[in-house]
Design a protein around this motif. Structure first.
Motif, PDB file in Angstrom:
ATOM      1  N   GLN A 108       0.824  -1.200   0.000  1.00 16.03           N
ATOM      2  CA  GLN A 108       0.000   0.000   0.000  1.00 16.03           C
ATOM      3  C   GLN A 108       0.863   1.256   0.000  1.00 16.03           C
ATOM      4  O   GLN A 108       0.555   2.244  -0.680  1.00 16.03           O
ATOM      5  N   ILE A 109       1.970   1.229   0.730  1.00 15.67           N
ATOM      6  CA  ILE A 109       2.904   2.357   0.723  1.00 15.67           C
ATOM      7  C   ILE A 109       3.504   2.523  -0.683  1.00 15.67           C
ATOM      8  O   ILE A 109       3.626   3.638  -1.199  1.00 15.67           O
ATOM      9  N   ALA A 110       3.883   1.401  -1.297  1.00 12.00           N
ATOM     10  CA  ALA A 110       4.414   1.450  -2.664  1.00 12.00           C
ATOM     11  C   ALA A 110       3.395   2.067  -3.612  1.00 12.00           C
ATOM     12  O   ALA A 110       3.745   2.872  -4.488  1.00 12.00           O
ATOM     13  N   TRP A 111       2.149   1.690  -3.441  1.00  8.46           N
ATOM     14  CA  TRP A 111       1.068   2.219  -4.279  1.00  8.46           C
ATOM     15  C   TRP A 111       0.951   3.734  -4.134  1.00  8.46           C
ATOM     16  O   TRP A 111       0.778   4.463  -5.111  1.00  8.46           O
ATOM     17  N   GLN A 112       1.095   4.210  -2.907  1.00  9.30           N
ATOM     18  CA  GLN A 112       1.027   5.645  -2.660  1.00  9.30           C
ATOM     19  C   GLN A 112       2.177   6.376  -3.353  1.00  9.30           C
ATOM     20  O   GLN A 112       1.986   7.465  -3.911  1.00  9.30           O
ATOM     21  N   HIS A 113       3.367   5.779  -3.319  1.00 14.23           N
ATOM     22  CA  HIS A 113       4.508   6.375  -4.019  1.00 14.23           C
ATOM     23  C   HIS A 113       4.260   6.424  -5.535  1.00 14.23           C
ATOM     24  O   HIS A 113       4.556   7.435  -6.189  1.00 14.23           O
ATOM     25  N   LEU A 114       3.737   5.351  -6.081  1.00 12.71           N
ATOM     26  CA  LEU A 114       3.446   5.305  -7.509  1.00 12.71           C
ATOM     27  C   LEU A 114       2.418   6.353  -7.905  1.00 12.71           C
ATOM     28  O   LEU A 114       2.545   7.016  -8.942  1.00 12.71           O
ATOM     29  N   GLN A 115       1.403   6.509  -7.080  1.00 13.89           N
ATOM     30  CA  GLN A 115       0.400   7.534  -7.350  1.00 13.89           C
ATOM     31  C   GLN A 115       0.999   8.931  -7.273  1.00 13.89           C
ATOM     32  O   GLN A 115       0.659   9.811  -8.071  1.00 13.89           O
ATOM     33  N   ALA A 116       1.901   9.125  -6.317  1.00 12.26           N
ATOM     34  CA  ALA A 116       2.492  10.444  -6.096  1.00 12.26           C
ATOM     35  C   ALA A 116       3.274  10.942  -7.307  1.00 12.26           C
ATOM     36  O   ALA A 116       3.336  12.150  -7.560  1.00 12.26           O
ATOM     37  N   VAL A 117       3.870  10.010  -8.061  1.00 10.63           N
ATOM     38  CA  VAL A 117       4.653  10.418  -9.237  1.00 10.63           C
ATOM     39  C   VAL A 117       3.914  10.175 -10.551  1.00 10.63           C
ATOM     40  O   VAL A 117       4.456  10.398 -11.623  1.00 10.63           O
ATOM     41  N   GLY A 118       2.681   9.712 -10.460  1.00 10.68           N
ATOM     42  CA  GLY A 118       1.881   9.524 -11.666  1.00 10.68           C
ATOM     43  C   GLY A 118       2.214   8.294 -12.464  1.00 10.68           C
ATOM     44  O   GLY A 118       2.094   8.289 -13.697  1.00 10.68           O
ATOM     45  N   LEU A 119       2.633   7.208 -11.779  1.00  9.66           N
ATOM     46  CA  LEU A 119       3.008   5.985 -12.495  1.00  9.66           C
ATOM     47  C   LEU A 119       2.199   4.755 -12.079  1.00  9.66           C
ATOM     48  O   LEU A 119       2.518   3.648 -12.493  1.00  9.66           O
ATOM     49  N   SER A 120       1.167   4.942 -11.302  1.00 10.40           N
ATOM     50  CA  SER A 120       0.435   3.771 -10.822  1.00 10.40           C
ATOM     51  C   SER A 120      -0.290   3.027 -11.942  1.00 10.40           C
ATOM     52  O   SER A 120      -0.571   1.832 -11.831  1.00 10.40           O
ATOM     53  N   HIS A 121      -0.558   3.725 -13.060  1.00 10.98           N
ATOM     54  CA  HIS A 121      -1.226   3.063 -14.181  1.00 10.98           C
ATOM     55  C   HIS A 121      -0.331   2.023 -14.853  1.00 10.98           C
ATOM     56  O   HIS A 121      -0.815   1.186 -15.616  1.00 10.98           O
TER      57      HIS A 121
END
Length: 213
Positions: A108-121
């Motif tokens: 979940q923390i990793a997911w938050q980092h990915l969202q923060a930089v716009g790469l979760s997609h």
């Protein structure tokens, strides 16, 4: 458990700055931990950048990461796939990164980092035991990055063979810093004529096995 999204915005300089800050904060956290399992144990920045370079150079559209932790290496792999998606207009292939970890809180923390930089997609984070995933997996991956609990690696060997086709690459972290813990695993690949193997003095040591037959 699978987590997906569809972020679109991306800023390279912001991404690099974000990763630098993330690494320093997590290193400071790890340095204070007496329990190894409590540490985030992130990949060194030079190793993460090498992985990203390898994905881009190889044009590895299908990538599997075993060991997400809180997502430092995941960010760089996603960055590379995002680069491929933006630069390649000649193919309909969609870049895919699957990242596995047994710890839902860290994922979940990793997911938050990915969202923060716009790469979760770019990423499918799966909270699952790696052996369970590999056992049921029917895909091959152009690049597999292994950075998990080393004592379980020998359980993965046959499944990794099935997940790698000719020209596909396996990269393993910590093979110099923890050489004794991965020696048998590494020897198995070195003695297998299907692979061309090298140990690279990058970060904590990266082992690269390229499937040649």
């Amino acid at each position: 458990m699978s987590i997906t999204s569809s972020d679109q915005s991306f800023d390279t300089q912001r991404f690099i700055h974000y990763c630098e800050n993330m690494y320093q904060k997590n290193k400071a956290f790890d340095d204070k931990q007496t329990d190894r399992l409590a540490r985030h144990r992130h990949l060194e920045p030079e190793s993460a950048k090498f992985l990203a370079s390898l994905v881009i150079a190889k044009q590895a559209f299908r990538v599997l990461e075993i060991g997400t932790s809180t997502g430092f290496s995941t960010l760089w792999l996603a960055y590379a796939l995002n680069n491929l998606a933006q630069s390649d207009s000649q193919t309909n292939l969609q870049p895919q990164l699957i990242s596995l970890d047994i710890d839902s809180e860290r994922s979940q923390i990793a997911w938050q980092h990915l969202q923060a930089v716009g790469l979760s997609h770019q990423v499918d984070l799966q909270v699952i035991d790696a052996e369970s995933f590999l056992k049921q997996n029917q895909q091959t991956f152009e690049l597999i990055f292994l950075d998990a609990e080393r004592k379980f690696y020998h359980h993965y060997i046959e499944y990794l063979h099935h997940a790698l086709s000719v020209s596909h690459i396996l990269v393993v972290d910590n093979v110099i810093s923890h050489a004794d813990e991965v020696a048998d695993f590494i020897t198995t690949f070195k003695q297998d004529p299907r692979y061309l193997c090298n140990t690279l003095n990058i970060g904590a040591g990266l082992f690269m096995a390229v499937r040649q037959s």
